[in-house]
Scaffold this active site. Structure first.
Site, PDB file in Angstrom:
ATOM      1  N   GLY A 191       0.836  -1.191   0.000  1.00  0.00           N
ATOM      2  CA  GLY A 191       0.000   0.000   0.000  1.00  0.00           C
ATOM      3  C   GLY A 191       0.872   1.241   0.000  1.00  0.00           C
ATOM      4  O   GLY A 191       2.017   1.204   0.463  1.00  0.00           O
ATOM      5  N   GLN A 234       3.257   9.802   1.024  1.00  0.00           N
ATOM      6  CA  GLN A 234       4.507   9.043   1.061  1.00  0.00           C
ATOM      7  C   GLN A 234       5.402   9.309  -0.145  1.00  0.00           C
ATOM      8  O   GLN A 234       6.556   8.900  -0.159  1.00  0.00           O
ATOM      9  CB  GLN A 234       4.211   7.547   1.174  1.00  0.00           C
ATOM     10  CG  GLN A 234       3.580   7.171   2.502  1.00  0.00           C
ATOM     11  CD  GLN A 234       3.330   5.692   2.576  1.00  0.00           C
ATOM     12  OE1 GLN A 234       2.268   5.219   2.198  1.00  0.00           O
ATOM     13  NE2 GLN A 234       4.328   4.963   3.047  1.00  0.00           N
ATOM     14  N   HIS A 294      -4.194   1.525   7.660  1.00  0.00           N
ATOM     15  CA  HIS A 294      -2.836   2.066   7.655  1.00  0.00           C
ATOM     16  C   HIS A 294      -2.709   3.199   6.633  1.00  0.00           C
ATOM     17  O   HIS A 294      -2.200   4.278   6.944  1.00  0.00           O
ATOM     18  CB  HIS A 294      -1.843   0.928   7.348  1.00  0.00           C
ATOM     19  CG  HIS A 294      -0.420   1.344   7.287  1.00  0.00           C
ATOM     20  ND1 HIS A 294       0.485   0.984   8.258  1.00  0.00           N
ATOM     21  CD2 HIS A 294       0.276   2.080   6.381  1.00  0.00           C
ATOM     22  CE1 HIS A 294       1.677   1.485   7.932  1.00  0.00           C
ATOM     23  NE2 HIS A 294       1.566   2.152   6.798  1.00  0.00           N
ATOM     24  N   GLU A 295      -3.185   2.956   5.408  1.00  0.00           N
ATOM     25  CA  GLU A 295      -3.042   3.962   4.349  1.00  0.00           C
ATOM     26  C   GLU A 295      -3.946   5.169   4.573  1.00  0.00           C
ATOM     27  O   GLU A 295      -3.533   6.307   4.326  1.00  0.00           O
ATOM     28  CB  GLU A 295      -3.294   3.341   2.966  1.00  0.00           C
ATOM     29  CG  GLU A 295      -2.336   2.228   2.586  1.00  0.00           C
ATOM     30  CD  GLU A 295      -0.862   2.556   2.753  1.00  0.00           C
ATOM     31  OE1 GLU A 295      -0.462   3.735   2.598  1.00  0.00           O
ATOM     32  OE2 GLU A 295      -0.087   1.628   3.056  1.00  0.00           O
ATOM     33  N   HIS A 334      -2.420   7.532   6.899  1.00  0.00           N
ATOM     34  CA  HIS A 334      -1.456   8.431   6.239  1.00  0.00           C
ATOM     35  C   HIS A 334      -2.137   9.698   5.735  1.00  0.00           C
ATOM     36  O   HIS A 334      -1.574  10.790   5.825  1.00  0.00           O
ATOM     37  CB  HIS A 334      -0.779   7.745   5.045  1.00  0.00           C
ATOM     38  CG  HIS A 334       0.419   6.943   5.398  1.00  0.00           C
ATOM     39  ND1 HIS A 334       1.575   7.488   5.912  1.00  0.00           N
ATOM     40  CD2 HIS A 334       0.658   5.617   5.276  1.00  0.00           C
ATOM     41  CE1 HIS A 334       2.463   6.537   6.109  1.00  0.00           C
ATOM     42  NE2 HIS A 334       1.929   5.383   5.735  1.00  0.00           N
ATOM     43  N   CYS A 377       6.308   0.147   7.337  1.00  0.00           N
ATOM     44  CA  CYS A 377       5.882   1.236   6.462  1.00  0.00           C
ATOM     45  C   CYS A 377       7.054   1.651   5.589  1.00  0.00           C
ATOM     46  O   CYS A 377       8.185   1.769   6.075  1.00  0.00           O
ATOM     47  CB  CYS A 377       5.403   2.411   7.309  1.00  0.00           C
ATOM     48  SG  CYS A 377       4.865   3.836   6.360  1.00  0.00           S
ATOM     49  N   LEU A 378       6.773   1.901   4.311  1.00  0.00           N
ATOM     50  CA  LEU A 378       7.840   2.331   3.408  1.00  0.00           C
ATOM     51  C   LEU A 378       8.416   3.683   3.818  1.00  0.00           C
ATOM     52  O   LEU A 378       9.555   3.989   3.485  1.00  0.00           O
ATOM     53  CB  LEU A 378       7.314   2.397   1.970  1.00  0.00           C
ATOM     54  CG  LEU A 378       6.901   1.063   1.357  1.00  0.00           C
ATOM     55  CD1 LEU A 378       6.327   1.270  -0.046  1.00  0.00           C
ATOM     56  CD2 LEU A 378       8.062   0.078   1.327  1.00  0.00           C
TER      57      LEU A 378
END
Length: 174
Positions: free
Chosen positions: A45, A50, A135-136, A139, A93-94
């Site tokens: 995701g 991000q 999670h996304e 963000h 997380c990226l």
């Protein structure tokens, strides 16, 4: 085109992203770039902040990493229902380098969004998809998974981040 990831503690990650009005060719290009960036970094995701874009756009594909056949692009996603039941899972997380932690989330969620063709979408999700959606969407609200961990664990991670920044600064000035 693969985009550069934005890393904690970049301020864009802590801001609420702006609602998207019109679906433009630029927005479609951003969605394509985000999918390519997510796949290149072996993520499941990715939210627009991000990659440094403060808009409410998310790409998700939990089918990977070998098979990539379930790409979902969500414009202005909103969680409209959450189950009382929760699950705890390890998240990474990226945008949060070298850290994973256990996070408690709703076991099931319902999400309303628009697709890139302007169609209304309703997703009823559980398991990994529910966790990924939460999670996304976090963000997009300026919340990272590390905002859900204990203060002690967070302060230890923040200390590591400061140390890495000093090392990077030292290397650049050498």
């Amino acid at each position: 085109m693969k985009r550069q990831l934005t890393y904690y503690p970049d301020p864009v990650l802590a801001r609420r992203a702006e609602e998207i009005g019109e679906i433009t060719p630029e927005l479609r290009a951003l969605a394509d770039d985000m999918a390519e960036t997510m796949y290149a970094n072996e993520g499941i995701g990715l939210a627009a902040p991000q990659v440094g874009e403060g808009v409410r756009l998310v790409v998700i594909d939990i089918s990977g990493p070998q098979i990539r056949d379930d790409l979902r692009v969500l414009v202005n996603p909103v969680i409209t229902a959450r189950s009382q039941e929760t699950v705890e899972s390890e998240e990474g997380c990226l945008s949060v380098r070298n850290y994973r932690a256990s996070v408690e989330r709703a076991a099931q969620v319902t999400v309303q969004a628009r697709g890139l063709d302007g169609q209304d979408l309703t997703i009823e999700a559980d398991d990994l998809l529910a966790i990924c959606l939460q999670h996304e969407i976090d963000h997009l609200d300026g919340t990272l998974f590390i905002d859900h961990i204990s203060r002690l664990k967070r302060s230890l991670y923040d200390k590591k981040v400061r140390k890495w920044a000093k090392q990077k600064e030292k290397a650049l000035s050498a």
